[in-house]
Scaffold this motif. Structure first.
Motif, PDB file in Angstrom:
ATOM      1  N   LEU A   1       0.828  -1.200   0.000  1.00 16.01           N
ATOM      2  CA  LEU A   1       0.000   0.000   0.000  1.00 16.01           C
ATOM      3  C   LEU A   1       0.868   1.258   0.000  1.00 16.01           C
ATOM      4  O   LEU A   1       0.580   2.233  -0.700  1.00 16.01           O
ATOM      5  CB  LEU A   1      -0.934  -0.007   1.213  1.00 16.01           C
ATOM      6  N   VAL A   2       1.954   1.230   0.783  1.00 12.51           N
ATOM      7  CA  VAL A   2       2.868   2.372   0.833  1.00 12.51           C
ATOM      8  C   VAL A   2       3.592   2.529  -0.497  1.00 12.51           C
ATOM      9  O   VAL A   2       3.781   3.647  -0.994  1.00 12.51           O
ATOM     10  CB  VAL A   2       3.872   2.199   1.987  1.00 12.51           C
ATOM     11  N   LEU A   3       4.004   1.412  -1.096  1.00  6.48           N
ATOM     12  CA  LEU A   3       4.671   1.469  -2.399  1.00  6.48           C
ATOM     13  C   LEU A   3       3.772   2.111  -3.442  1.00  6.48           C
ATOM     14  O   LEU A   3       4.231   2.945  -4.245  1.00  6.48           O
ATOM     15  CB  LEU A   3       5.057   0.056  -2.839  1.00  6.48           C
ATOM     16  N   ARG A   4       2.509   1.751  -3.456  1.00  6.20           N
ATOM     17  CA  ARG A   4       1.571   2.338  -4.406  1.00  6.20           C
ATOM     18  C   ARG A   4       1.439   3.842  -4.188  1.00  6.20           C
ATOM     19  O   ARG A   4       1.405   4.630  -5.150  1.00  6.20           O
ATOM     20  CB  ARG A   4       0.208   1.652  -4.284  1.00  6.20           C
ATOM     21  N   LEU A   5       1.368   4.244  -2.919  1.00  3.20           N
ATOM     22  CA  LEU A   5       1.268   5.673  -2.608  1.00  3.20           C
ATOM     23  C   LEU A   5       2.501   6.431  -3.093  1.00  3.20           C
ATOM     24  O   LEU A   5       2.382   7.495  -3.722  1.00  3.20           O
ATOM     25  CB  LEU A   5       1.095   5.865  -1.107  1.00  3.20           C
ATOM     26  N   VAL A   6       3.674   5.900  -2.817  1.00  2.71           N
ATOM     27  CA  VAL A   6       4.915   6.565  -3.225  1.00  2.71           C
ATOM     28  C   VAL A   6       4.993   6.679  -4.747  1.00  2.71           C
ATOM     29  O   VAL A   6       5.363   7.726  -5.295  1.00  2.71           O
ATOM     30  CB  VAL A   6       6.136   5.810  -2.663  1.00  2.71           C
ATOM     31  N   ALA A   7       4.621   5.603  -5.440  1.00  5.65           N
ATOM     32  CA  ALA A   7       4.618   5.644  -6.905  1.00  5.65           C
ATOM     33  C   ALA A   7       3.649   6.701  -7.413  1.00  5.65           C
ATOM     34  O   ALA A   7       3.923   7.393  -8.403  1.00  5.65           O
ATOM     35  CB  ALA A   7       4.253   4.275  -7.471  1.00  5.65           C
ATOM     36  N   GLY A   8       2.506   6.835  -6.733  1.00  6.84           N
ATOM     37  CA  GLY A   8       1.552   7.866  -7.115  1.00  6.84           C
ATOM     38  C   GLY A   8       2.092   9.258  -6.877  1.00  6.84           C
ATOM     39  O   GLY A   8       1.953  10.150  -7.721  1.00  6.84           O
ATOM     40  N   ILE A   9       2.729   9.476  -5.735  1.00  7.19           N
ATOM     41  CA  ILE A   9       3.281  10.800  -5.419  1.00  7.19           C
ATOM     42  C   ILE A   9       4.300  11.226  -6.465  1.00  7.19           C
ATOM     43  O   ILE A   9       4.330  12.385  -6.900  1.00  7.19           O
ATOM     44  CB  ILE A   9       3.906  10.787  -4.011  1.00  7.19           C
ATOM     45  N   PHE A  10       5.133  10.287  -6.890  1.00  9.22           N
ATOM     46  CA  PHE A  10       6.159  10.601  -7.895  1.00  9.22           C
ATOM     47  C   PHE A  10       5.651  10.400  -9.329  1.00  9.22           C
ATOM     48  O   PHE A  10       6.422  10.508 -10.278  1.00  9.22           O
ATOM     49  CB  PHE A  10       7.407   9.749  -7.657  1.00  9.22           C
ATOM     50  N   THR A  11       4.352  10.137  -9.474  1.00 14.48           N
ATOM     51  CA  THR A  11       3.666   9.996 -10.769  1.00 14.48           C
ATOM     52  C   THR A  11       4.360   9.001 -11.702  1.00 14.48           C
ATOM     53  O   THR A  11       4.499   9.244 -12.898  1.00 14.48           O
ATOM     54  CB  THR A  11       3.493  11.364 -11.478  1.00 14.48           C
ATOM     55  N   VAL A  12       4.777   7.873 -11.136  1.00 15.17           N
ATOM     56  CA  VAL A  12       5.365   6.804 -11.945  1.00 15.17           C
ATOM     57  C   VAL A  12       4.554   5.517 -11.788  1.00 15.17           C
ATOM     58  O   VAL A  12       5.059   4.420 -12.068  1.00 15.17           O
ATOM     59  CB  VAL A  12       6.845   6.564 -11.568  1.00 15.17           C
ATOM     60  N   ALA A  13       3.313   5.655 -11.353  1.00 10.24           N
ATOM     61  CA  ALA A  13       2.482   4.481 -11.075  1.00 10.24           C
ATOM     62  C   ALA A  13       2.062   3.743 -12.335  1.00 10.24           C
ATOM     63  O   ALA A  13       1.553   2.621 -12.260  1.00 10.24           O
ATOM     64  CB  ALA A  13       1.239   4.903 -10.285  1.00 10.24           C
TER      65      ALA A  13
END
Length: 408
Positions: A118-130
């Motif tokens: 869940l944290v990995l998904r959030l971080v990827a979203g924050i850096f817009t690389v999801a």
């Protein structure tokens, strides 16, 4: 043209966000029972996803215009610093706020388990690389529509690369219509990259499908959903921007006919989609949303409507312009609003369980009103202050006025 407003662009933006909103509301209708007078609303369950394609074509259309204008004038390419600052100010503050608020709600209200994934998904979203992996495709639970933001940002990055080639080749091939023909090569390269991605990218097939939640849905979408497929839509929008720049000096009823024909073509393609097996509208090479025909219809409308004598002005009325202005907020906030209303007001509006037409209409109205209110506040308290800050900083650094382009 008598002003710098791109008539018709606000209509496309408003139509796109409302189509997505209505799509997610229509998904909550009962598929077993007829809902009386609102049964017509069911069509949005099948065609609503096409609103995403409209957003990508519109973004490519608007963001490409300064590049085309500079290319046609023989001037250097627009400042990438200004370009990046405008995009970041427009997208990131509202997106980050929606992402973080939804992340907290997913844990505190909806019972998501706070783990490494869940944290990995959030971080990827924050850096817009999801957008590069099925695990991170949906950066947060409860707010599925945020998946498209990373795809959009990737298109923002690829657009200047495409134009870098045009500015380089322009020294030998010239500008004008030749450059528009060369841009077809950029679209072709995007489709080739999509084909390679779809062919060689491997997706875990365990628990693949929407029955297994957002990650299961991401496994179903990928690899056909990938950054290159969506850049192909974006690049067609950029081609439409190049056509509009060439036609910008005209205002004639002939463009009304072209825009009206493009509008009718898009409606027809949506009608065809009603008989499709899924709402994704798989097109050429597995690119979604009726590609390329629906994307071309939107692009043709956008390229012609600013030069129309009447149609563009009629469609870009005060109501349409207001919806377009707050459209980003509608897009990023409507799904958590829907889920909160479901939890605290109407649990029956849950993936096809709602069969009472009166209650369904009341619930949809509540969701829509709250969504518009939140979107209004988001625009005036978060998005617009950052846009104005960026424009002020741009004017101070360049000493030039900011060009207004249809609610962008």
């Amino acid at each position: 043209m008598t002003d710098n407003r791109l008539n018709g662009a606000d209509f496309v933006r408003a139509a796109a966000c409302l189509t997505v909103l209505f799509h997610h509301l229509a998904q909550r209708m009962s598929w077993q029972d007829q809902l009386g007078g609102v049964e017509w609303f069911r069509v949005f369950a099948q065609i609503g996803t096409f609103g995403v394609a409209m957003f990508f074509v519109l973004s490519g259309f608007l963001l490409s215009r300064p590049f085309w204008q500079a290319l046609d004038r023989g001037e250097p390419a627009p400042s990438l610093r200004v370009y990046a600052m405008r995009r970041a100010a427009r997208i990131l503050p509202g997106f980050w706020l929606a992402l973080l608020v939804t992340f907290v709600l997913s844990i505190t209200v909806f019972g998501a388990v706070l783990d490494g994934q869940l944290v990995l998904r959030l971080v990827a979203g924050i850096f817009t690389v999801a957008d590069w992996h099925w695990i991170t495709l949906f950066p947060v639970e409860v707010n599925g529509p945020l998946w498209s933001i990373s795809f959009e940002v990737t298109s923002y990055l690829l657009l200047p690369l495409g134009f870098a080639a045009l500015f380089l080749l322009g020294r030998w091939s010239g500008q004008g219509w030749q450059s528009r023909l060369i841009w077809l090569g950029v679209i072709g390269l995007a489709l080739a990259a999509h084909w390679l991605f779809a062919r060689y990218y491997r997706v875990d097939t365990h628990q693949r499908g929407w029955d297994y939640g957002l990650i299961g849905g991401a496994k179903y979408w990928m690899p056909r959903f990938n950054p290159f497929a969506f850049f192909a839509m974006f690049a067609i929008g950029a081609l439409a921007g190049g056509l509009q720049v060439r036609w910008a000096k005209y205002r004639h009823a002939l463009f009304d006919l072209v825009a009206l024909a493009a509008f009718a073509w898009g409606i027809y393609l949506m009608q065809v989609q009603l008989s499709a097996k899924t709402a994704d509208g798989w097109g050429w090479l597995g690119v979604p949303y009726g590609f390329p025909w629906f994307v071309l219809a939107v692009g043709l409308f956008l390229s012609s409507s600013p030069s129309s004598a009447l149609l563009g002005q009629l469609l870009d009325n005060p109501v349409t312009r207001y919806v377009a202005k707050i459209s980003f907020g509608i897009y990023i906030w409507h799904y958590p609003v829907l889920e909160l209303v479901r939890v605290y007001w109407d649990p029956q509006i849950d993936h096809g369980q709602s069969s009472d037409p009166v209650r369904f209409i009341v619930t949809c109205t509540i969701i829509t009103v709250i969504t518009f209110t939140v979107a209004h506040l988001s625009y005036h308290l978060v998005e617009n202050p950052m846009i104005q800050w960026a424009r002020g900083k741009e004017r101070r650094s360049t000493g030039s006025a900011t060009i207004t382009a249809a609610a962008e």
